[in-house]
Scaffold this motif. Structure first.
Motif, PDB file in Angstrom:
ATOM      1  N   GLU A 174      43.671  49.166  18.288  1.00  9.69           N
ATOM      2  CA  GLU A 174      44.977  49.179  18.028  1.00  9.69           C
ATOM      3  C   GLU A 174      45.090  47.990  17.192  1.00  9.69           C
ATOM      4  O   GLU A 174      44.373  46.846  17.264  1.00  9.69           O
ATOM      5  CB  GLU A 174      45.747  48.799  19.176  1.00  9.69           C
ATOM      6  CG  GLU A 174      47.377  48.809  18.879  1.00  9.69           C
ATOM      7  CD  GLU A 174      48.193  48.398  20.194  1.00  9.69           C
ATOM      8  OE1 GLU A 174      49.486  48.666  19.831  1.00  9.69           O
ATOM      9  OE2 GLU A 174      47.656  47.955  21.079  1.00  9.69           O
ATOM     10  N   LEU A 187      51.442  36.671  25.832  1.00  8.30           N
ATOM     11  CA  LEU A 187      51.015  37.116  26.910  1.00  8.30           C
ATOM     12  C   LEU A 187      49.932  36.261  27.555  1.00  8.30           C
ATOM     13  O   LEU A 187      48.849  36.766  28.142  1.00  8.30           O
ATOM     14  CB  LEU A 187      50.463  38.435  26.731  1.00  8.30           C
ATOM     15  CG  LEU A 187      51.366  39.425  26.050  1.00  8.30           C
ATOM     16  CD1 LEU A 187      50.834  40.778  25.854  1.00  8.30           C
ATOM     17  CD2 LEU A 187      52.683  39.831  27.058  1.00  8.30           C
ATOM     18  N   ARG A 199      50.832  36.635  35.062  1.00  7.57           N
ATOM     19  CA  ARG A 199      50.126  37.997  34.954  1.00  7.57           C
ATOM     20  C   ARG A 199      48.976  38.094  35.862  1.00  7.57           C
ATOM     21  O   ARG A 199      48.162  37.168  35.552  1.00  7.57           O
ATOM     22  CB  ARG A 199      50.065  38.629  33.791  1.00  7.57           C
ATOM     23  CG  ARG A 199      51.311  38.737  32.793  1.00  7.57           C
ATOM     24  CD  ARG A 199      50.964  39.327  31.443  1.00  7.57           C
ATOM     25  NE  ARG A 199      52.224  39.740  30.768  1.00  7.57           N
ATOM     26  CZ  ARG A 199      52.770  40.820  30.894  1.00  7.57           C
ATOM     27  NH1 ARG A 199      52.443  41.775  31.351  1.00  7.57           N
ATOM     28  NH2 ARG A 199      53.794  40.929  29.840  1.00  7.57           N
ATOM     29  N   LEU A 202      44.914  39.813  33.032  1.00  9.31           N
ATOM     30  CA  LEU A 202      45.114  39.563  31.780  1.00  9.31           C
ATOM     31  C   LEU A 202      44.926  40.782  30.727  1.00  9.31           C
ATOM     32  O   LEU A 202      44.096  41.307  31.013  1.00  9.31           O
ATOM     33  CB  LEU A 202      44.208  38.471  31.600  1.00  9.31           C
ATOM     34  CG  LEU A 202      44.479  37.246  32.448  1.00  9.31           C
ATOM     35  CD1 LEU A 202      43.276  36.238  32.132  1.00  9.31           C
ATOM     36  CD2 LEU A 202      45.820  36.435  32.348  1.00  9.31           C
ATOM     37  N   PRO A 203      45.743  40.668  29.541  1.00 12.20           N
ATOM     38  CA  PRO A 203      45.742  41.584  28.600  1.00 12.20           C
ATOM     39  C   PRO A 203      44.370  41.449  27.755  1.00 12.20           C
ATOM     40  O   PRO A 203      43.763  40.421  28.128  1.00 12.20           O
ATOM     41  CB  PRO A 203      46.877  41.500  27.829  1.00 12.20           C
ATOM     42  CG  PRO A 203      47.213  39.949  28.166  1.00 12.20           C
ATOM     43  CD  PRO A 203      46.947  39.769  29.472  1.00 12.20           C
ATOM     44  N   PRO A 204      44.051  42.538  27.304  1.00  4.57           N
ATOM     45  CA  PRO A 204      42.706  42.113  26.415  1.00  4.57           C
ATOM     46  C   PRO A 204      43.036  41.130  25.106  1.00  4.57           C
ATOM     47  O   PRO A 204      44.360  40.642  24.681  1.00  4.57           O
ATOM     48  CB  PRO A 204      42.487  43.585  25.680  1.00  4.57           C
ATOM     49  CG  PRO A 204      43.622  44.249  25.849  1.00  4.57           C
ATOM     50  CD  PRO A 204      44.275  44.004  27.011  1.00  4.57           C
ATOM     51  N   VAL A 206      43.466  39.267  21.698  1.00  2.43           N
ATOM     52  CA  VAL A 206      43.903  39.747  20.569  1.00  2.43           C
ATOM     53  C   VAL A 206      43.320  38.780  19.462  1.00  2.43           C
ATOM     54  O   VAL A 206      43.196  37.672  19.433  1.00  2.43           O
ATOM     55  CB  VAL A 206      45.629  39.563  20.483  1.00  2.43           C
ATOM     56  CG1 VAL A 206      46.025  39.744  19.062  1.00  2.43           C
ATOM     57  CG2 VAL A 206      46.110  40.330  21.712  1.00  2.43           C
ATOM     58  N   ARG A 220      43.277  44.826  18.669  1.00  2.00           N
ATOM     59  CA  ARG A 220      42.640  44.329  20.002  1.00  2.00           C
ATOM     60  C   ARG A 220      41.823  45.848  20.392  1.00  2.00           C
ATOM     61  O   ARG A 220      42.321  47.044  19.903  1.00  2.00           O
ATOM     62  CB  ARG A 220      43.692  43.931  21.043  1.00  2.00           C
ATOM     63  CG  ARG A 220      44.783  44.974  21.390  1.00  2.00           C
ATOM     64  CD  ARG A 220      45.622  44.277  22.276  1.00  2.00           C
ATOM     65  NE  ARG A 220      46.737  45.561  22.403  1.00  2.00           N
ATOM     66  CZ  ARG A 220      47.950  45.332  23.233  1.00  2.00           C
ATOM     67  NH1 ARG A 220      48.004  44.108  23.995  1.00  2.00           N
ATOM     68  NH2 ARG A 220      48.879  46.240  23.320  1.00  2.00           N
ATOM     69  N   VAL A 222      41.343  48.312  23.701  1.00  2.00           N
ATOM     70  CA  VAL A 222      41.957  48.691  24.957  1.00  2.00           C
ATOM     71  C   VAL A 222      40.933  50.059  25.448  1.00  2.00           C
ATOM     72  O   VAL A 222      40.546  50.966  24.767  1.00  2.00           O
ATOM     73  CB  VAL A 222      43.186  49.085  25.199  1.00  2.00           C
ATOM     74  CG1 VAL A 222      43.681  49.493  26.604  1.00  2.00           C
ATOM     75  CG2 VAL A 222      44.109  48.086  24.254  1.00  2.00           C
ATOM     76  N   PHE A 225      45.001  53.872  27.916  1.00  2.00           N
ATOM     77  CA  PHE A 225      46.387  53.789  28.075  1.00  2.00           C
ATOM     78  C   PHE A 225      47.203  54.904  27.685  1.00  2.00           C
ATOM     79  O   PHE A 225      46.787  55.815  27.037  1.00  2.00           O
ATOM     80  CB  PHE A 225      46.921  52.388  27.265  1.00  2.00           C
ATOM     81  CG  PHE A 225      47.287  52.652  25.867  1.00  2.00           C
ATOM     82  CD1 PHE A 225      48.141  53.401  25.283  1.00  2.00           C
ATOM     83  CD2 PHE A 225      46.290  51.994  25.126  1.00  2.00           C
ATOM     84  CE1 PHE A 225      48.208  53.472  23.993  1.00  2.00           C
ATOM     85  CE2 PHE A 225      46.164  52.206  23.643  1.00  2.00           C
ATOM     86  CZ  PHE A 225      47.398  52.854  23.103  1.00  2.00           C
TER      87      PHE A 225
END
Length: 243
Positions: A174, A187, A199, A202-204, A206, A220, A222, A225
């Protein structure tokens, strides 16, 4: 009186008794006679029942049931067993409701409900191209938008879709543009923040590819999704030339 005279006298007395019995005999009072009248026998007080050990019944229906049991003997009485118990005999008959022909259930044909995979097979037009991407595992590029303009794009493989352009993607890269307004990294949970704002997943990470005074281009990766159709602007095939 001689012995012969005594025998003759006894014989005459017995004949007299038999004659008296014949005179008093009434077939209506004889229980073994075909002309026996029970009502007439009840009116006579001196009438005697020939068998005194006979069982008396309260009514005719009880007598009829007793005769049926003698003629058709039933098996031994069954024990009272609760429904569903494994201790009961195998020959216990369960009650069964009998329906009339017009009370029987109506057989109906159930409609086969489709799902996302069956509907994908029937897609036509532009959506048929997405079906080809799913079958041939082609990589696509999806341009996304925000509330006012183009946000960025996603490169990956589509695994499922529907008529609303909702996409299930995998192995996505993305790239998007955002404004530099955040004083802290986006985030990322802080130790001093409350449990509700933290959270668990954890998000990937960036990466910032390009940065200006007001905006920055981020990227990033992913694993998978789901993208809502309202965010899709256009879709391009990237592997069509190779195949």
């Amino acid at each position: 009186m001689s012995k012969d005279e005594n025998e003759e006298k006894q014989h005459r007395e017995s004949e007299d008794e038999d004659s008296k019995q014949d005179e008093n005999y009434d077939p209506r009072l004889d229980f073994f006679s075909e002309k026996f009248d029970p009502l007439y026998a009840l009116s006579k007080e001196k009438n005697q029942v020939p068998v005194y050990s006979v069982k008396c019944y309260d009514n005719l229906s009880a007598y009829q049931r007793a005769q049926q049991k003698k003629n058709d003997p039933e098996p031994a009485q069954k024990k009272n067993v609760k429904a569903g118990s494994s201790k009961g005999p195998d020959n216990v008959q369960t009650s069964e409701r009998r329906f009339l022909p017009h009370q029987m259930p109506v057989q109906s044909v159930r409609k086969v409900r489709g799902n996302i995979f069956t509907r994908m097979e029937k897609m036509t037009g532009p959506l048929q191209l997405l079906k080809r991407c799913v079958d041939e595992n082609l990589r696509i590029k999806v341009f996304t938008r925000n509330a006012t303009s183009i946000r960025g794009y996603c490169i990956g493989y589509v695994t499922a879709f529907d008529k609303h352009w909702n996409l299930a993607l995998k192995d996505i890269t993305e790239v998007w543009t955002r404004r530099k307004r955040r004083k802290t990294s986006a985030l990322v949970a802080d130790e001093n923040t409350s449990y509700q704002t933290q959270r668990i997943v954890l998000p990937p990470p960036v990466k910032i590819l390009k940065e200006t005074s007001k905006e920055e281009v981020c990227s990033r990766k992913v694993s998978q999704f789901i993208m809502r159709g309202e965010h899709v602007v256009s879709i391009c095939l990237l592997d069509s030339a190779k195949r």
